[in-house]
Design an enzyme around this catalytic site. Sequence first.
Site, PDB file in Angstrom:
ATOM      1  CB  SER A 153      -0.907  -0.041   1.202  1.00 42.99           C
ATOM      2  OG  SER A 153      -0.214   0.319   2.158  1.00 42.99           O
TER       3      SER A 153
ATOM      4  CG  ASP B 171      -3.832  -2.853  -1.401  1.00 42.71           C
ATOM      5  OD1 ASP B 171      -4.809  -2.747  -2.074  1.00 42.71           O
ATOM      6  OD2 ASP B 171      -3.859  -2.831  -0.209  1.00 42.71           O
TER       7      ASP B 171
ATOM      8  CG  HIS C 264     -10.527  -1.267   3.575  1.00 48.50           C
ATOM      9  ND1 HIS C 264     -11.181  -0.423   2.507  1.00 48.50           N
ATOM     10  CD2 HIS C 264      -9.565  -2.118   2.853  1.00 48.50           C
ATOM     11  CE1 HIS C 264     -10.732  -0.941   1.395  1.00 48.50           C
ATOM     12  NE2 HIS C 264      -9.682  -1.965   1.483  1.00 48.50           N
ATOM     13  N   GLY C 265     -10.471  -2.802   7.685  1.00 52.08           N
ATOM     14  CA  GLY C 265     -10.110  -2.570   9.114  1.00 52.08           C
ATOM     15  C   GLY C 265     -10.832  -3.767   9.927  1.00 52.08           C
TER      16      GLY C 265
ATOM     17  CG  HIS D  47      -9.990  -3.911  -1.979  1.00 48.25           C
ATOM     18  ND1 HIS D  47      -8.837  -3.308  -1.789  1.00 48.25           N
ATOM     19  CD2 HIS D  47     -10.003  -4.181  -3.364  1.00 48.25           C
ATOM     20  CE1 HIS D  47      -8.209  -3.059  -2.912  1.00 48.25           C
ATOM     21  NE2 HIS D  47      -8.841  -3.571  -3.948  1.00 48.25           N
TER      22      HIS D  47
ATOM     23  CG  ASN E  73      -7.492  -7.092  -1.631  1.00 46.38           C
ATOM     24  OD1 ASN E  73      -7.108  -7.833  -2.512  1.00 46.38           O
ATOM     25  ND2 ASN E  73      -7.326  -5.874  -2.154  1.00 46.38           N
TER      26      ASN E  73
ATOM     27  CG  ASP F 193      -3.235  -5.234   5.792  1.00 48.65           C
ATOM     28  OD1 ASP F 193      -2.370  -5.851   6.522  1.00 48.65           O
ATOM     29  OD2 ASP F 193      -3.221  -3.898   5.662  1.00 48.65           O
TER      30      ASP F 193
HETATM   31  P1  13P Z   1      -9.081  -5.612   5.582  1.00 45.05           P
HETATM   32  O1  13P Z   1      -8.797  -4.626   6.290  1.00 45.05           O
HETATM   33  O2  13P Z   1     -10.383  -6.553   5.613  1.00 45.05           O
HETATM   34  O3  13P Z   1      -7.807  -6.723   5.871  1.00 45.05           O
HETATM   35  O4  13P Z   1      -8.717  -5.394   3.944  1.00 45.05           O
HETATM   36  C1  13P Z   1      -7.672  -5.257   3.420  1.00 45.05           C
HETATM   37  C2  13P Z   1      -7.453  -4.774   1.889  1.00 45.05           C
HETATM   38  O5  13P Z   1      -8.529  -4.523   1.445  1.00 45.05           O
HETATM   39  C3  13P Z   1      -6.402  -4.299   1.207  1.00 45.05           C
HETATM   40  O6  13P Z   1      -6.743  -3.544   0.091  1.00 45.05           O
HETATM   41  O1  G3H Z   2      -6.705  -1.439   2.097  1.00 52.28           O
HETATM   42  C1  G3H Z   2      -6.035  -1.098   2.656  1.00 52.28           C
HETATM   43  C2  G3H Z   2      -4.872  -2.027   3.375  1.00 52.28           C
HETATM   44  O2  G3H Z   2      -5.162  -2.622   4.571  1.00 52.28           O
HETATM   45  C3  G3H Z   2      -3.492  -1.082   3.438  1.00 52.28           C
HETATM   46  O3  G3H Z   2      -3.812  -0.381   4.692  1.00 52.28           O
HETATM   47  O4  G3H Z   2      -2.546   1.948   4.076  1.00 52.28           O
HETATM   48  O5  G3H Z   2      -2.660   1.064   6.479  1.00 52.28           O
HETATM   49  O6  G3H Z   2      -1.302   0.204   4.571  1.00 52.28           O
HETATM   50  P1  G3H Z   2      -2.478   0.596   5.062  1.00 52.28           P
HETATM   51 ZN    ZN Z   3      -8.330  -2.474   0.002  1.00 47.35          ZN
END
Ligand code: 13P
Ligand code: G3H
Ligand code: ZN
Length: 324
Positions: free
Chosen positions: A47, A85, A181-182, A225, A268, A270
């Site tokens: 990212s 990303d 996300h998150g 995502h 995805n 993270d």
């Molecule tokens: P999560 O926060 O659900 O792991 O999603 C990650 C993501 O979409 C990265 O692009």
């Molecule tokens: O979609 C977002 C990913 O989880 C990346 O997160 O920008 O904190 O690295 P970040």
């Molecule tokens: Zn994402």
Amino acid sequence: MNTREMFAKAIKGGYAIPAFNFNNMEQLQAIIKASAETKSPVILQVSKGARNYANQTLLRYMAQGAVEYAKELGWEHPQICLHLDHGDSFELCKSCVDFGFSSVMIDASHLPYEENIALTKKVVDYAHQYDVTVEAELGVLAGVEDEVSSAVSHYTKPEEVVDFATRTGCDSLAISIGTSHGAYKFTPEQCTRDPKTGKLVPPPLAFDVLDAIMEQLPGFPIVLHGSSSVPQEYVDMINQYGGKLPDAVGIPEEQLRKASKSAVCKINIDSDSRLAFTAAVRKVFAEKPGEFDPRKYCGPARDLMEELYKHKIINVLGSDGKAE
Ligand code: 13P
Ligand code: G3H
Ligand code: ZN
């Protein structure tokens, strides 16, 4: 490698390719060990935040090193893609293409439709000259998309996808069907509660929207995502050892398993890896307060992430054995 062949095979085979974010050596080692052991194709995602944290040159060569590491682990023909990303500008995407990434995402989903098309097309026209594949996004996820914040989600409109894919020439499309996300994907108000456990049950993904998109674009690679499941065991471990993650909630794995069997060919993840890392580190700190060698807490964190990645590959995405 880029994503073209990976996605074509995944759609035919009814599985999804894991796209795991990495920011440091331990995450990368865990991803590669899990992928090598299960012979799963894998997408390493960087990212903008990761670039800022770890330096893009270092990350790019770490990914190259990862290919050699995979071979050393006995994976004769590793299938590894290095992907940007949530790229948010042409310049950022171009710099990744120029720098040896095999795939990039241009996320212009927050822009008006025509501007999303124009920017995505500009990135596609550049990237395709170097055989770099491009992921685009249509629709807006709730939560935080890197620096773009959106409190509400706007599902992807199925009536727009053919026009968008045709005019941009993108290779895959990230859609919004209720993921986010998150570690806090839904507010308690959006969920119901399981009467037996008292735990939050999130609203289901909009599979009707996914079906309508697949009907419009048969066989076109779709990306999800925000697909962490926020495993309760990690949340409990974090809370048990002094953390504070009340009411964290993710996407149930059965729904991701179901999506993997469709044209969804990239998922995805993270946050789950962040949770595993933090849970393991907190446990060591709580149990061994005298420990001050980072290897003694990053090591267990790496082991727990490896276990998580293997679980996702084998039990959720079904990509094991697809890169023999
Ligand atoms: P999560 O926060 O659900 O792991 O999603 C990650 C993501 O979409 C990265 O692009
Ligand atoms: O979609 C977002 C990913 O989880 C990346 O997160 O920008 O904190 O690295 P970040
Ligand atoms: Zn994402």
